[in-house]
Design an enzyme around this catalytic site. Structure first.
Site, PDB file in Angstrom:
ATOM      1  N   ARG A 117     -18.117  -2.397  17.494  1.00  0.00           N
ATOM      2  CA  ARG A 117     -17.406  -3.643  17.182  1.00  0.00           C
ATOM      3  C   ARG A 117     -16.106  -3.769  17.968  1.00  0.00           C
ATOM      4  O   ARG A 117     -15.238  -2.892  17.906  1.00  0.00           O
ATOM      5  CB  ARG A 117     -17.106  -3.733  15.686  1.00  0.00           C
ATOM      6  CG  ARG A 117     -16.299  -4.977  15.318  1.00  0.00           C
ATOM      7  CD  ARG A 117     -16.118  -5.118  13.821  1.00  0.00           C
ATOM      8  NE  ARG A 117     -17.387  -5.347  13.176  1.00  0.00           N
ATOM      9  CZ  ARG A 117     -17.679  -4.932  11.945  1.00  0.00           C
ATOM     10  NH1 ARG A 117     -16.793  -4.261  11.247  1.00  0.00           N
ATOM     11  NH2 ARG A 117     -18.860  -5.192  11.429  1.00  0.00           N
TER      12      ARG A 117
ATOM     13  N   CYS B   3     -19.549  -5.831   3.053  1.00  0.00           N
ATOM     14  CA  CYS B   3     -18.813  -4.648   3.493  1.00  0.00           C
ATOM     15  C   CYS B   3     -17.476  -4.651   2.773  1.00  0.00           C
ATOM     16  O   CYS B   3     -16.902  -5.715   2.532  1.00  0.00           O
ATOM     17  CB  CYS B   3     -18.613  -4.683   5.009  1.00  0.00           C
ATOM     18  SG  CYS B   3     -17.647  -3.285   5.667  1.00  0.00           S
TER      19      CYS B   3
ATOM     20  N   CYS C  89       0.849  -1.191   0.000  1.00  0.00           N
ATOM     21  CA  CYS C  89       0.000   0.000   0.000  1.00  0.00           C
ATOM     22  C   CYS C  89       0.887   1.244   0.000  1.00  0.00           C
ATOM     23  O   CYS C  89       1.876   1.314   0.739  1.00  0.00           O
ATOM     24  CB  CYS C  89      -0.909  -0.003   1.226  1.00  0.00           C
ATOM     25  SG  CYS C  89      -1.997   1.451   1.316  1.00  0.00           S
TER      26      CYS C  89
ATOM     27  N   CYS D 130     -16.793  -9.067   5.047  1.00  0.00           N
ATOM     28  CA  CYS D 130     -16.067  -7.833   4.773  1.00  0.00           C
ATOM     29  C   CYS D 130     -14.830  -8.127   3.938  1.00  0.00           C
ATOM     30  O   CYS D 130     -14.118  -9.096   4.208  1.00  0.00           O
ATOM     31  CB  CYS D 130     -15.660  -7.165   6.074  1.00  0.00           C
ATOM     32  SG  CYS D 130     -17.036  -6.896   7.204  1.00  0.00           S
TER      33      CYS D 130
ATOM     34  N   CYS E 289     -19.245   2.160   8.152  1.00  0.00           N
ATOM     35  CA  CYS E 289     -18.502   1.473   9.205  1.00  0.00           C
ATOM     36  C   CYS E 289     -17.266   2.327   9.465  1.00  0.00           C
ATOM     37  O   CYS E 289     -16.400   2.439   8.590  1.00  0.00           O
ATOM     38  CB  CYS E 289     -18.131   0.062   8.740  1.00  0.00           C
ATOM     39  SG  CYS E 289     -17.112  -0.868   9.899  1.00  0.00           S
TER      40      CYS E 289
ATOM     41  N   CYS F 202       0.643   4.788   6.911  1.00  0.00           N
ATOM     42  CA  CYS F 202       0.041   4.601   8.238  1.00  0.00           C
ATOM     43  C   CYS F 202       1.018   3.848   9.142  1.00  0.00           C
ATOM     44  O   CYS F 202       1.414   2.720   8.824  1.00  0.00           O
ATOM     45  CB  CYS F 202      -1.272   3.834   8.121  1.00  0.00           C
ATOM     46  SG  CYS F 202      -2.413   4.509   6.878  1.00  0.00           S
TER      47      CYS F 202
ATOM     48  N   CYS G 127       0.516   0.081  10.277  1.00  0.00           N
ATOM     49  CA  CYS G 127       0.025  -0.908   9.314  1.00  0.00           C
ATOM     50  C   CYS G 127       1.127  -1.749   8.674  1.00  0.00           C
ATOM     51  O   CYS G 127       2.023  -1.219   8.015  1.00  0.00           O
ATOM     52  CB  CYS G 127      -0.783  -0.209   8.218  1.00  0.00           C
ATOM     53  SG  CYS G 127      -1.587  -1.385   7.108  1.00  0.00           S
TER      54      CYS G 127
END
Length: 352
Positions: free
Chosen positions: A263, A131, A56, A100, A191, A60, A63
């Site tokens: 959640r 999702c 990616c 998801c 979400c 972040c 991550c």
């Protein structure tokens, strides 16, 4: 009519006062709000599949999928549709009501969108809620996903606006809010939550919950993640968050967003059964289920069901009352898919 008002005008001071309540008083208020809107012994169960892992371009700091850090994670291409559908079928058999799908993208590319849209249609035809989390969405992409039948779009704010630049520099807080706005305008459910234990202070946790609760519509699902520290990321050595502080976050989220599913998300692997039970008591009523949550460990499905049994909790059942017309349409779509499946490429292989 419930006594707990759905508010969108929370102040930072009001949220701080909730955090400062004695622990038992806070849990009592949270449990009371929870019971006004939900069956206290039902938990919505979702399964999450990484449909494209690693490389990616975002930075972040938490991550392992970021291409900026060396975490030993193998880069994968977009999974082919048949594999995704098979995983969805297995998830449904194990009790999941929502499936998801997550891709490590800054935003979906034009060439990948047709495959993503077909994944939504195929998973939806199994009777599961759908999702996706694919990064930032333009207005037209959100509309395409909504028209394909996507129920929820996940796009977390991660932390407060004040602390955000300490975590991510490759996209802005406003970029995230714009994606949420595009999702809402397209008619999908949201979400959206955050990650706790990234070195933020209490004001940052307060700020995140106020931001979420003051959106024009509360997110239907609010994932509260505990940081999973991954070797090779800048956050591998951050100080652990106190477990009682995490339970408080769940409780305050429940009070401020009483009609949302809260959640208990990433980090459950590091929580003992007693801590998870306190989170359920504080108002958590949704979990991710299965052995992996994208790229980090998650309690095994059988262990979750054993804990549910010990606590007298049952998985929330999604109502499935398809009309005869809907059933005929689903059959027609399945027939069309079989007739055209040769047209889809195996995205796990290198293209020529």
């Amino acid at each position: 009519m419930t006594a707990t008002e759905l508010r969108h005008d929370w102040t930072l001071q009001e949220a701080r006062e909730l955090f400062e309540l004695p622990f038992n008083d806070l849990l009592f208020r949270a449990q009371s709000a929870h019971r006004e809107h939900f069956d206290p012994n039902e938990v919505q169960v979702s399964t999450l599949l990484s449909i494209k892992t690693g490389a990616c371009p975002e930075d972040c700091k938490y991550c392992p999928q970021s291409g900026h850090y060396n975490t030993g994670l193998e880069k994968e291409k977009l999974l082919e549709i048949e594999k995704v559908v098979a995983e969805a079928q297995a998830a449904k058999q194990k009790g999941a009501s929502r499936f998801c799908m997550g891709a490590a993208w800054r935003s979906p590319s034009k060439k990948d969108m047709p495959y993503v849209l077909d994944m939504v249609k195929q998973v939806k035809s199994l009777g599961l809620e759908t999702c996706m989390t694919l990064g930032m969405l333009k207005e037209e992409q959100a509309v395409e996903l909504a028209e394909a039948g996507l129920d929820y779009y996940n796009h977390n704010l991660d932390t407060s606006e004040k602390y955000y630049s300490h975590i991510i520099t490759t996209r802005t807080y406003q970029d995230r809010l714009d994606t949420l706005d595009n999702v809402r305008k397209a008619g999908m459910k949201v979400c959206c939550g955050g990650i706790m234990g990234m070195g933020e202070d209490e004001d940052d946790r307060v700020g995140l919950l106020v931001q979420l609760a003051n959106l024009p519509h509360h997110p239907e699902s609010v994932p509260v993640n505990m940081l999973v520290k991954v070797k090779g990321t800048p956050m591998e050595d951050v100080e652990d968050l106190d477990p009682f502080e995490f339970v408080r976050i769940i409780a305050v989220a429940r009070i401020m967003m009483p009609a949302s599913h809260v959640r208990l998300s990433a980090g459950r692997e590091n929580m003992n059964e007693q801590m998870q039970a306190l989170c359920f008591m504080a108002g958590a009523n949704s979990i991710f289920y299965g052995e992996k949550l994208l790229t980090t460990a998650n309690p095994e499905a059988d262990a979750d069901m054993l804990l549910f049994k010990r606590l007298g909790i049952r998985p929330e059942q999604r109502e499935q009352c398809a009309s005869e017309e809907q059933e005929v349409e689903a059959i027609a779509e399945a027939v069309e898919y079989e007739a055209t499946r040769h047209m889809f490429y195996d995205a796990t292989r290198e293209s020529a």
